[in-house]
Design an enzyme around this catalytic site. Structure first.
Site, mmCIF file in Angstrom:
data_model
loop_
_atom_site.group_PDB
_atom_site.id
_atom_site.type_symbol
_atom_site.label_atom_id
_atom_site.label_comp_id
_atom_site.label_asym_id
_atom_site.label_seq_id
_atom_site.Cartn_x
_atom_site.Cartn_y
_atom_site.Cartn_z
ATOM 1 N N GLU A 131 0.771 -1.031 -0.076
ATOM 2 C CA GLU A 131 -0.212 -0.114 0.060
ATOM 3 C C GLU A 131 0.838 1.200 -0.342
ATOM 4 O OE1 GLU A 131 -2.454 0.430 3.279
ATOM 5 O OE2 GLU A 131 -4.074 1.206 1.873
ATOM 6 N N GLY A 275 2.665 -0.122 11.499
ATOM 7 C CA GLY A 275 1.842 -1.504 12.516
ATOM 8 C C GLY A 275 1.442 -2.746 11.977
ATOM 9 N N ALA A 276 0.674 -2.010 10.865
ATOM 10 C CA ALA A 276 0.579 -3.986 10.251
ATOM 11 C C ALA A 276 -0.351 -3.580 9.060
ATOM 12 C CB ALA A 276 -0.514 -4.387 10.856
ATOM 13 N N GLU A 278 -4.119 -4.950 6.155
ATOM 14 C CA GLU A 278 -4.928 -5.795 5.555
ATOM 15 C C GLU A 278 -4.965 -7.048 5.314
ATOM 16 O OE1 GLU A 278 -5.291 -2.688 5.935
ATOM 17 O OE2 GLU A 278 -6.532 -1.685 4.592
ATOM 18 N N HIS A 309 -8.799 -3.724 14.347
ATOM 19 C CA HIS A 309 -8.184 -2.753 13.053
ATOM 20 C C HIS A 309 -8.116 -3.505 12.462
ATOM 21 C CE1 HIS A 309 -6.911 1.255 11.648
ATOM 22 N NE2 HIS A 309 -6.108 0.392 10.750
ATOM 23 N N GLU A 310 -7.371 -4.151 11.779
ATOM 24 C CA GLU A 310 -7.189 -4.820 10.564
ATOM 25 C C GLU A 310 -8.253 -6.141 9.817
ATOM 26 O OE1 GLU A 310 -4.902 -3.688 8.361
ATOM 27 O OE2 GLU A 310 -3.843 -3.008 10.485
ATOM 28 N N HIS A 313 -10.867 -4.173 8.551
ATOM 29 C CA HIS A 313 -10.556 -3.715 7.516
ATOM 30 C C HIS A 313 -10.938 -4.835 6.963
ATOM 31 C CE1 HIS A 313 -8.798 -0.587 7.506
ATOM 32 N NE2 HIS A 313 -7.617 -0.316 7.843
ATOM 33 N N GLU A 332 -9.303 3.397 6.576
ATOM 34 C CA GLU A 332 -8.506 4.050 7.643
ATOM 35 C C GLU A 332 -9.969 4.211 9.140
ATOM 36 O OE1 GLU A 332 -6.041 2.314 8.283
ATOM 37 O OE2 GLU A 332 -5.779 1.408 6.518
HETATM 38 ZN ZN LIG Z 1 -6.107 0.956 8.523
#
Ligand SMILES: [Zn+2]
Length: 874
Positions: A131, A275-276, A278, A309-310, A313, A332
């Protein structure tokens, strides 16, 4: 020649008008990845798509060589159609098949296909991160979110490896030479930026979740979790799966749309830029979430938040995707809000809305006061701008505004809208209008004005309370008031808020809430009737419970009470709102850093939540080192150090608080001015001559202590090298790089500066993303006298740097070496030479790339803010 690496909204819109019905077949060959002399991997892409007959278009491919391009059976001349970053496809038919056979380059920057060699066991690990536009570093494609496609992926790799992609592994063909080819299930339609690959001798643990879908059916999802083999002993997959299952339960209830991606793997990977990510069916995370040192409750809460959070998504972003990056917030902001909500509802970890109020919103307030701020729905002309919009506005302000939205329309309407959104747009792309349509239907309100005020403006509203009292302290009139100017347009903007205003009194020695009044504020003022005719409360707290997004301005009486008794507030969210307000005041030069630090020192011992302890100690240290004038720093840092040492001695054996205080000692121990007691505690903990019952000097703490000694000039290079010891690890490598650059000697700083500028260490090895940032962080530990000499070279090299490096590495470099640590003098803010140099560069480089200017503008504004705060306290 203008670089074509960038990719614009206009170009991709043209491609959307030309191309449709896309399907990919990828054949990736990483069988030689473990050989460090091999810099490329095999990448063959077959794409079928429909097109406007006779039109032409292009593919994106940031490649390491293209062998052939075949369009509809005819081989195209490679030297004519293949550019550095694009492949031209001329004379399209109605139905087309293009085959691109070539090579990608292994990455060390965390962008594309990253290759990492484990210092612990020399194993090679690969993973992808795309991304917003780095899938083109791995395979030829149409790199834009609205040309969704199915993917049929196969990967050839050493046969003993674990290899994964978005789809489940269906078949593995062994080749007899130690390699094998994995074939993965064809994916549903998804965007390029969320495709993913993982390959290496990863440690892989499985589980499964079974739950109920909205129609009463049963759904089973295969779960997987992976990390490097050398981290396996520390990998608490059970706890990760617990959070995962709780999240899947919750989201199936809330969203009423069954998880659409088959299996659910979560991979924890090294040298990760964020952080991560998705990727559907294969989420990637920073491996700092594999806790190799002691993790506090706040760290577990933070990891759960990212996990959830992920997971959010998988619906917001993956199932329904923004058409273009202007609407990045559509995924987001929602994931950020849902992540926090899910920790609260589905786990018993921490107090997620307190963390949200303290940390996430602080990020938003910082970003929203920079000169580069923007509305939540942004104007994103190209992918470079997209890359920079993963910021405090898109995530934290957007999430704060959604929290306010849930208060405004009610949570039922909010989730009814979400369910309609998934049902209507599954596997499709959307814009703001699509979300507003479902929201208006669900709430029965026209949401146009709300969206205009919150999503299409920039800047932070300020909420305060106007109180008028009699001589005897009885309130004559009371109003909640708001002020805000959109910094982008310069126009005032009054936003609709549903908030609570809290009143507090000292009762039995505790500051207790005596009232919490809901107020709907639509203009500049709203009456607070319940306060009128009553005695003036000790504290009036606008935005009690943190329902809206606003800076809070206290009246003087409330402020005076809070600076002494904030931690007596019986409601955790009221405390969080008050801490956040004090911190904003420090940054706004409305509260001297020293005064803030004294308040922290006076009250930190009463804070129960370890995450809040960590936060306010970090803030106090930053306040003194950055926002306090140099004359005030030594005494104030000593005073703060004494408090922290005292708390460390008094902390309960083995508690999270003890760990937080020990880490704070190590952090304070890097400062130019600390007490001898801090130095001796640092030394003693490292040498084992000082100990605290229950406190383990683990890898993280040990490196923090070594870095403190290095930064204070009390460790030489031999000592730092010796600390690497006999247990090399990724954490040690980074810790060592930082410490090596931290010693306050001109030659050390010069070596670190040159390494970061060149992106190579003194042995000419390419610095990875993590190594580069650690070296820059070490460099920054030092007085400005030691560092100012590098400024001229820095400013002279920026444009070249930006052109030469990937945007990720370039951003790390420009931020990492910016002359941020400066001291105010009697001549005032504008006389500061570093600020003058930054302003001169901006004035002289109006036509520099917009993304580079954005980084420099933000750093310059941050410097100006610190100097203003120092100046105000002189
Ligand atoms: Zn995100």
């Amino acid at each position: 020649m203008e670089s074509t690496k960038n990719l614009t909204r206009t170009e991709t819109a043209q491609r959307t008008a030309t191309v449709s019905d896309v399907a990919y077949r990828l054949e990736i060959d990483v069988s030689s990845a473990a050989d460090p002399s091999v810099s490329t991997f095999g990448s063959t892409t077959t794409i079928t798509f429909s097109a406007t007959p006779g039109a032409s278009t292009f593919l994106d491919f940031l490649h390491g060589g293209v062998d052939s391009v075949t369009l509809n059976g005819a081989e195209l001349p490679v030297d004519e159609v293949v550019g550095e970053h694009r492949i031209t496809l001329p004379h399209l038919a109605e139905e087309n098949t293009v085959v691109v056979a070539g090579h990608g380059l292994y990455s060390r920057s965390g962008e594309g296909l990253h290759r990492f060699v484990d210092p612990a066991d020399s194993n090679t690990y690969l993973y992808t991160q795309y991304e917003p536009a780095d899938a083109r570093r791995v395979f030829a494609n149409f790199e834009q979110p609205d040309l969704k496609a199915t993917y049929d992926v196969s990967v050839t790799a050493p046969a003993t490896w674990h290899v994964a992609s978005n789809g489940a592994s269906q078949r593995m063909d062994h080749h007899g030479n130690g390699t094998a080819t994995w074939h993965f299930a064809r994916t549903p339609r998804l965007s390029t930026y969320i495709t993913a690959l993982l390959a290496g001798p990863y440690h892989y643990v499985t589980d499964e979740w079974t739950g109920t879908t909205a129609d009463g059916g049963t759904l089973t999802i295969e779960l997987g979790a992976s990390c490097r083999a050398s981290l396996a002993d520390d990998f608490d997959a059970d706890r990760i799966f617990d959070v995962t299952k709780a999240g899947l339960d919750l989201f199936h209830r809330l969203f009423a749309y069954p998880y659409p991606w088959g299996k659910y793997d979560q991979a924890f990977v090294p040298e990760y830029n964020l952080g991560a990510m998705e990727n559907p069916g294969l989420v990637t995370f920073t491996e700092s979430y594999v806790f190799t040192s002691r993790a506090t409750a706040a760290q577990h809460e933070g990891r759960a938040n990212t996990l959830l959070h992920e997971m959010a998504h998988m619906w917001f972003g993956d199932l329904v995707t923004m058409a273009w990056w202007d609407d990045l917030w559509l995924k987001e902001s929602f994931a950020d809000y849902m992540g926090t909500l899910a920790v609260e509802r589905a786990t018993d970890l921490g107090q997620p809305w307190v963390t949200f109020a303290n940390r996430r919103k602080a990020w938003a307030y910082v970003q929203d006061q920079l000169p580069t701020t923007h509305p939540i729905v942004a104007d994103i002309p190209d992918v470079d701008a997209a890359k920079q919009n993963f910021d405090g506005i898109t995530y934290a302000k957007g999430a704060s505004v959604l929290k306010q939205l849930a208060a405004f329309v009610g949570e039922d309407a909010f989730f009814t809208a979400a369910r309609a959104y998934f049902e209507r747009h599954a596997f499709g792309n959307t814009t703001l209008a699509d979300f507003l349509a479902v929201l208006s239907e669900a709430s029965g309100r026209d949401m146009g004005a709300w969206a205009e005020a919150w999503l299409k403006t920039a800047g932070v509203p300020v909420l305060g309370v106007d109180l008028d009292t009699d001589e005897d302290g009885t309130v004559r009139s009371a109003h909640l008031v708001q002020e805000a100017t959109d910094p982008v347009t310069g126009e005032p903007v009054l936003r609709p808020h549903v908030v609570r205003v809290g009143t507090f009194e000292v009762i039995d020695g505790r500051l207790q809430r005596t009232g919490s009044h809901e107020v709907e504020l639509t203009g500049a003022r709203a009456p607070l009737e319940p306060l009128v005719g009553q005695p003036r409360p000790a504290v009036v707290l606008p935005n009690d419970e943190d329902l809206t997004y606003a800076k809070v301005r206290f009246d003087e009486e409330s402020l005076a009470v809070l600076l002494e008794r904030l931690t007596e507030l019986t409601e955790p969210l009221a405390q969080a709102t008050a801490w956040a307000a004090l911190w904003n005041m420090v940054r706004d030069a409305a509260l001297p850093a020293e005064r803030f630090s004294r308040a922290v020192a006076g009250m930190v011992g009463q804070i129960a939540e370890v995450g809040v302890v960590q936060l306010v100690l970090e803030q106090a240290e930053t306040a003194l080192n950055r926002y306090a004038p140099p004359s005030a720093r030594p005494a104030a840092l000593e005073a703060l150090s004494d408090t922290v040492l005292g708390q460390l001695r008094d902390a309960e054996a083995g508690s999270d608080h003890q760990v937080a205080y020990a880490r704070a000692v190590a952090r304070l121990g890097r400062s130019e001015h600390v007490s001898a007691a801090v130095d001796s505690t640092v030394d003693g903990l490292l040498a084992g001559t000082t100990s605290f019952a229950g406190l383990d000097v683990d890898e993280q703490l040990r490196w923090a202590l070594v870095q403190a000694r290095a930064a204070r000039g009390r460790a030489d290079q031999a000592e730092i090298d010796a600390a690497l010891g006999s247990a090399p690890s990724a954490v040690a490598t980074v810790g060592h790089a930082l410490a090596s650059a931290a010693r306050p000697e001109p030659e050390v700083k010069g070596r670190a500066f040159r390494a970061v500028m060149a992106g190579r260490d003194h042995e000419s090895n390419v610095l990875s993303n993590d190594a580069l940032s650690a070296t820059a962080a070490g460099f920054q530990l030092g007085s400005h006298e030691l560092l100012d000499g590098f400024s001229a070279e820095y400013w002279g090299a920026l444009e070249d740097l930006w052109a030469r490096l990937s945007i990720g590495l370039a951003t790390r470099t420009v931020q990492g070496l910016f002359p941020a640590a400066q001291d105010i003098t009697a001549e005032g803010v504008d006389a500061n030479p570093a600020l003058q140099a930054a302003r001169a560069w901006l004035a002289g480089h109006e036509t520099a790339p917009a993304a580079l200017r954005r980084v420099v503008l933000e750093q310059t504004d941050t410097l100006e803010r610190t100097l203003r705060a120092q100046s105000a306290a002189l």
